[in-house]
Design a protein around this motif. Structure first.
Motif, PDB file in Angstrom:
ATOM      1  N   TRP A   1     -34.542  14.719   8.473  1.00  0.00           N
ATOM      2  CA  TRP A   1     -34.941  15.624   7.399  1.00  0.00           C
ATOM      3  C   TRP A   1     -35.990  15.031   6.473  1.00  0.00           C
ATOM      4  CZ3 TRP A   1     -33.903  20.514   7.935  1.00  0.00           C
ATOM      5  CH2 TRP A   1     -32.848  20.890   8.762  1.00  0.00           C
ATOM      6  N   GLY A   2     -36.075  13.707   6.414  1.00  0.00           N
ATOM      7  CA  GLY A   2     -37.113  13.100   5.600  1.00  0.00           C
ATOM      8  C   GLY A   2     -38.505  13.492   6.068  1.00  0.00           C
ATOM      9  N   PHE A   3     -38.698  13.506   7.378  1.00  0.00           N
ATOM     10  CA  PHE A   3     -40.004  13.898   7.914  1.00  0.00           C
ATOM     11  C   PHE A   3     -40.277  15.383   7.707  1.00  0.00           C
ATOM     12  CE2 PHE A   3     -39.255  10.068  10.670  1.00  0.00           C
ATOM     13  CZ  PHE A   3     -40.217   9.279  10.051  1.00  0.00           C
ATOM     14  N   TYR A   4     -39.235  16.197   7.794  1.00  0.00           N
ATOM     15  CA  TYR A   4     -39.423  17.627   7.502  1.00  0.00           C
ATOM     16  C   TYR A   4     -39.804  17.835   6.040  1.00  0.00           C
ATOM     17  CZ  TYR A   4     -37.045  18.334  11.984  1.00  0.00           C
ATOM     18  OH  TYR A   4     -36.697  18.312  13.307  1.00  0.00           O
TER      19      TYR A   4
ATOM     20  N   ALA B   1     -43.976  16.343  10.958  1.00  0.00           N
ATOM     21  CA  ALA B   1     -42.825  17.018  11.550  1.00  0.00           C
ATOM     22  C   ALA B   1     -42.511  16.446  12.934  1.00  0.00           C
ATOM     23  CB  ALA B   1     -43.087  18.523  11.639  1.00  0.00           C
ATOM     24  N   LEU B   2     -43.541  16.105  13.706  1.00  0.00           N
ATOM     25  CA  LEU B   2     -43.325  15.563  15.048  1.00  0.00           C
ATOM     26  C   LEU B   2     -42.683  14.178  15.024  1.00  0.00           C
ATOM     27  CD1 LEU B   2     -46.598  16.676  16.883  1.00  0.00           C
ATOM     28  CD2 LEU B   2     -44.273  17.560  17.196  1.00  0.00           C
ATOM     29  N   LEU B   3     -42.782  13.467  13.883  1.00  0.00           N
ATOM     30  CA  LEU B   3     -42.118  12.168  13.788  1.00  0.00           C
ATOM     31  C   LEU B   3     -40.595  12.293  13.846  1.00  0.00           C
ATOM     32  CD1 LEU B   3     -44.213  10.259  11.065  1.00  0.00           C
ATOM     33  CD2 LEU B   3     -44.231   9.931  13.545  1.00  0.00           C
ATOM     34  N   SER B   4     -40.081  13.493  13.662  1.00  0.00           N
ATOM     35  CA  SER B   4     -38.637  13.710  13.759  1.00  0.00           C
ATOM     36  C   SER B   4     -38.150  13.630  15.202  1.00  0.00           C
ATOM     37  CB  SER B   4     -38.269  15.076  13.173  1.00  0.00           C
ATOM     38  OG  SER B   4     -38.837  16.119  13.952  1.00  0.00           O
ATOM     39  N   VAL B   5     -39.092  13.677  16.158  1.00  0.00           N
ATOM     40  CA  VAL B   5     -38.746  13.567  17.573  1.00  0.00           C
ATOM     41  C   VAL B   5     -38.801  12.097  17.971  1.00  0.00           C
ATOM     42  CG1 VAL B   5     -39.348  14.240  19.926  1.00  0.00           C
ATOM     43  CG2 VAL B   5     -39.722  15.835  18.014  1.00  0.00           C
ATOM     44  N   LYS B   6     -37.688  11.556  18.383  1.00  0.00           N
ATOM     45  CA  LYS B   6     -37.643  10.149  18.761  1.00  0.00           C
ATOM     46  C   LYS B   6     -38.281   9.963  20.133  1.00  0.00           C
ATOM     47  CE  LYS B   6     -34.657   6.097  18.942  1.00  0.00           C
ATOM     48  NZ  LYS B   6     -33.279   5.572  18.792  1.00  0.00           N
TER      49      LYS B   6
END
Length: 388
Positions: free
Chosen positions: A360-363, A284-289
């Motif tokens: 959304w892919g990471f979510y 989920a944290l990978l969604s943060v650039k």
């Protein structure tokens, strides 16, 4: 014995990754007329073969013995890998990859059963150490591809993948112990090992392991296939995106070594719960650039937990079932998990096609890890040390 099993798993890693290494050359060969859609079918055929092999070899291993099936599976996939080097077109090549997959699918259940029976502890370090062989084989494939394909051809990669069997099979025959009795009387007394998975209180655990394995391999194959493209959607350059894929796999090796030590100390069940929970958080944290070095740290931590989670599940399975059904249980988890391996790239591709890959892919992948976390809680609260 552990060293021989490690070498066999390294060969499996080589053989399952070699298609991706030679695929650009096959697509550029006008005589084959190969397109991405046909290449995808060939790749899927190999994975289906692995799935069937895992499901079928496990029960045979529990019935006829570890040593016999190990020698048979290694011989089978090595011969068929060699034949891939002389394939005349996509159809023949796809059939050979499917048949090789039947042998490859049996390697993991047999190897994990043997190393855990030898160690006889309830931890997971025997399994995680064994699985470093897979990554070693995969890295070796990529490195050899850089040197061998330009100098010789893509066909040479399959010859190289088959040649170790010339030495390895005689060593297996000479040095590999038989960890299970195989007298006719004992063989008859075992009955059908498949029935053990669904009776005597094991049904709930079996279903839990199957769902967890499906989700675990969905994560591994989905991220390995689509992480570079998802990161490009996030605005990273192609070179950085590929470097992040390498970082993810470096994290996988570190995760295997760490998970083995942790599971030896706190037990495989607790380790699986922690690992899938951490995987969900870091995905989920990978969604943060993140700027600069931060994104590499984030991807490395995701790799530490995502890739080794499923390996610890295999250790859990190995310690949870009685010896007479151990390889069958491992084969079922590995085989059903291969459905997840096929589904992972499909999920990532669908999200990319819909323009939803980032964030959304990471979510979506984090949600998959959470499903695995919930599923494994139904697998029973204690796991017994491997014993014959």
């Amino acid at each position: 014995m552990a060293a021989l099993c490690w070498a066999v798993v390294a060969l499996e890693g080589y053989d399952l990754v070699v298609l991706g290494v030679v695929l650009p050359e096959l697509l550029d060969d006008p005589s084959w007329g190969l397109d991405p859609a046909t290449a995808s079918v060939i790749s899927s055929a190999g994975l289906v073969g692995v799935m069937i092999g895992a499901l079928g070899v496990g029960p045979l291993t529990d019935r006829f013995g570890r040593r016999t099936m190990m020698i048979g599976t290694v011989t089978m996939f090595s011969v068929l890998t060699l034949l891939c080097a002389v394939a005349t077109g996509p159809l023949v090549f796809g059939v050979l990859r499917f048949l090789a997959g039947l042998g490859l699918g049996g390697v993991l259940p047999v190897s994990i059963a043997m190393v855990n029976e030898a160690k006889r502890t309830a931890g997971g370090s025997a399994t995680t150490t064994l699985m470093t062989g897979y990554h070693a084989g995969a890295v070796l494939t990529a490195l050899l591809g850089i040197v061998v394909i330009p100098a010789l051809s893509w066909r040479a990669m399959f010859v190289i993948g088959a040649l170790p069997a010339v030495v390895l099979v005689p060593l297996l025959a000479k040095r590999l112990p038989e960890s299970m009795p195989i007298t006719p009387e004992q063989r008859a007394a075992r009955g059908n090992p498949l029935s053990t998975l669904v009776r005597g209180g094991y049904l709930r655990s079996s279903l839990a392991f199957w769902v967890t394995s499906f989700m675990g391999l969905l994560l591994v194959y989905g991220l390995n296939t689509w992480l570079p493209e998802i990161m490009r959607e996030a605005g990273y350059e192609l070179g950085a995106a590929l470097a992040l894929l390498l970082t993810l796999n470096v994290g996988a090796v570190l995760g295997l070594l760490l998970a083995g030590r942790v599971s030896d100390r706190i037990g495989v069940r607790n380790c699986v719960l922690i690992w899938f929970g951490a995987a969900a958080v870091f995905l989920a944290l990978l969604s943060v650039k993140l700027p600069g070095f931060g994104v590499y740290v984030s991807v490395l931590l995701a790799g530490v937990f995502v890739f080794s989670s499923q390996v610890v599940v295999y250790a859990y399975v190995s310690h949870h079932y009685p010896a007479q059904a151990r390889a069958t249980a491992l084969g079922a988890s590995s085989g059903i998990g291969r459905l997840g391996a096929i589904s992972g790239p499909l999920l990532g591709g669908a999200l990319l096609s819909a323009g939803l890959a980032y964030p959304w892919g990471f979510y979506a992948f984090a949600a998959v890890a959470l499903v695995a976390l919930v599923a494994i809680t139904f697998a029973g609260k204690t796991a017994e040390p491997a014993r014959d």
